[in-house]
Design an enzyme around this catalytic site. Structure first.
Site, PDB file in Angstrom:
ATOM      1  CB  SER A  58      -0.870   0.055   0.970  1.00  0.00           C
ATOM      2  OG  SER A  58      -1.776  -1.277   0.670  1.00  0.00           O
ATOM      3  CE  LYS A  61      -4.635   1.838  -0.403  1.00  0.00           C
ATOM      4  NZ  LYS A  61      -4.250   0.103  -0.667  1.00  0.00           N
ATOM      5  CB  SER A 118      -5.172   1.856   3.225  1.00  0.00           C
ATOM      6  OG  SER A 118      -4.110   1.578   2.640  1.00  0.00           O
TER       7      SER A 118
END
Length: 380
Positions: A58, A61, A118
């Site tokens: 993640s 991102k 997230s």
């Protein structure tokens, strides 16, 4: 020019345009990949496998948000604009913002959903809204990454969903973090927000430094998959000095929290930033041979800001190397010599010294007179 030869050290120098002190690798850490840098000088305080290919999970991102920030800054998007939620976005598994299919969500909420919660679903909404499809968006992510110097990264999706061809390095994520802070300060504050509520669901920021109130922490993003382990790209600022940490490959959330706090605390405690000279400042005066003035000031063209271990500050040595006297005529901005910076546990740093002004040559009679005086009295 600096004498540094490691590509890792050269990346920071090229990116930040400043001088770099090299650390000894005295620390041990269970993380598989680590990079700790000074944001303002580019100094590498600690690294472990920083150029090794790794899965960002993640932390991807950050790149997705970067793409949105870029369009906000150039006016292509505004925070009040909205994108529709597709069935693909709504169905996406993993961490979620909990968007609803068929509805529209504004950019400001989507950014918070991506950064704080997230949300994998939010990344797809953004990707489809900007590029038409997540696949096209991922290609644009990779292209943008190249433009800012991330040459070891390739993106296949907007969320960091596991894919063997979706990878980066600690070095590249540090570049991304630095560029985000430097170029998109108007939006960076979102990374420091502790929680966000959407559709009646409140979720906390997953960054352990933000949740734990680590002194000065204000970003950035966690990541975790089975393949990547637990990772974090973090930044903290104390007394005007900012450090950036990328850490990955840890085996638990607790280890991620402990190691990130430990390494950042070590960086603030053991290292400091020392301003040596300002751009345009005279470092020394060089004697001139057969010039209309007897000396010429030698200056540096950029700020000389050195990050180094505190314990070696008293051993810092700064010297000037040039051939004297410098023969006239001398053109302003011509290179006259080299500033040499030396300290323990650091590669020697060299940077050019420039003439601060033009120095015309003496006329014929002046040169004859100077030559006669030299023959008569010698160099003095």
């Amino acid at each position: 020019m600096s004498l540094l030869k490691s590509p890792l050290k050269l990346f920071a120098s090229a990116l930040l345009g400043t001088l770099i002190a090299l650390p000894a690798h005295a620390l041990e850490t269970p993380a598989k990949q680590v990079l700790l840098i000074d944001h303002d000088t580019g100094a590498v305080l600690f690294e472990k496998n920083a150029e090794e290919r790794m899965y960002p999970a993640s932390m991807t991102k950050m790149m997705t948000a970067f793409m949105v920030f870029k369009q906000l800054k150039n006016g292509t998007l505004s925070l009040e604009d909205s994108f529709p939620v597709s069935k693909k976005a709504w169905k996406k598994g993993g961490s979620k913002m909990f968007v609803e299919v068929g509805k529209r969500v504004n950019i400001e909420d989507l950014l918070r959903g991506i950064i704080i919660q997230s949300g994998n679903d939010a990344t797809i909404v953004v990707a489809e809204g900007i590029s038409g499809s997540e696949e096209s968006f991922a290609k644009e992510m990779t292209q943008t990454a190249r433009e800012i110097g991330m040459f070891d990264s390739q993106f296949r999706n907007a969320s960091g969903w596991p894919d063997p061809d979706h990878f980066t390095s600690a070095k590249d994520l540090a570049i991304l973090a630095s560029e985000t802070i430097r170029s998109y300060g108007d939006y960076y504050h979102i990374y420091s927000e502790k929680e966000f509520t959407f559709s009646g669901i409140k979720q906390s920021n997953r960054n352990p430094l933000i949740r734990g109130d680590f002194d000065g922490a204000d970003g950035l993003k966690t990541g975790h998959t089975e393949a990547s382990g637990y990772g974090l790209t973090a930044s903290a600022e104390r007394d005007g000095r900012r450090l950036i940490l990328v850490i990955n490959g840890l085996d638990s959330q607790k280890a991620r929290a402990v190691e990130s706090e430990r390494l950042l605390s070590w960086g603030f405690r053991e290292w400091n930033r020392y301003p040596l000279f300002q751009a345009g400042e005279t470092v020394g005066d060089a004697p001139v041979w057969l010039g209309q003035t007897g000396t010429v000031p030698m200056i540096v063209k950029k700020d000389i800001l050195l990050t180094m271990r505190r314990k070696y500050r008293d051993d810092l040595k700064v010297s000037i190397r040039y051939n004297e006297p410098v023969p006239a005529p001398i053109a302003k901005d011509s290179i006259l010599g080299t500033l040499v910076i030396e300290a323990p546990d650091m590669d020697t740093i060299e940077t050019p010294l420039y003439a601060a002004e033009d120095v015309p040559q003496l006329g014929m009679f002046g040169r004859l007179s100077a030559a006669f005086e030299y023959l008569l009295w010698g160099e003095n």
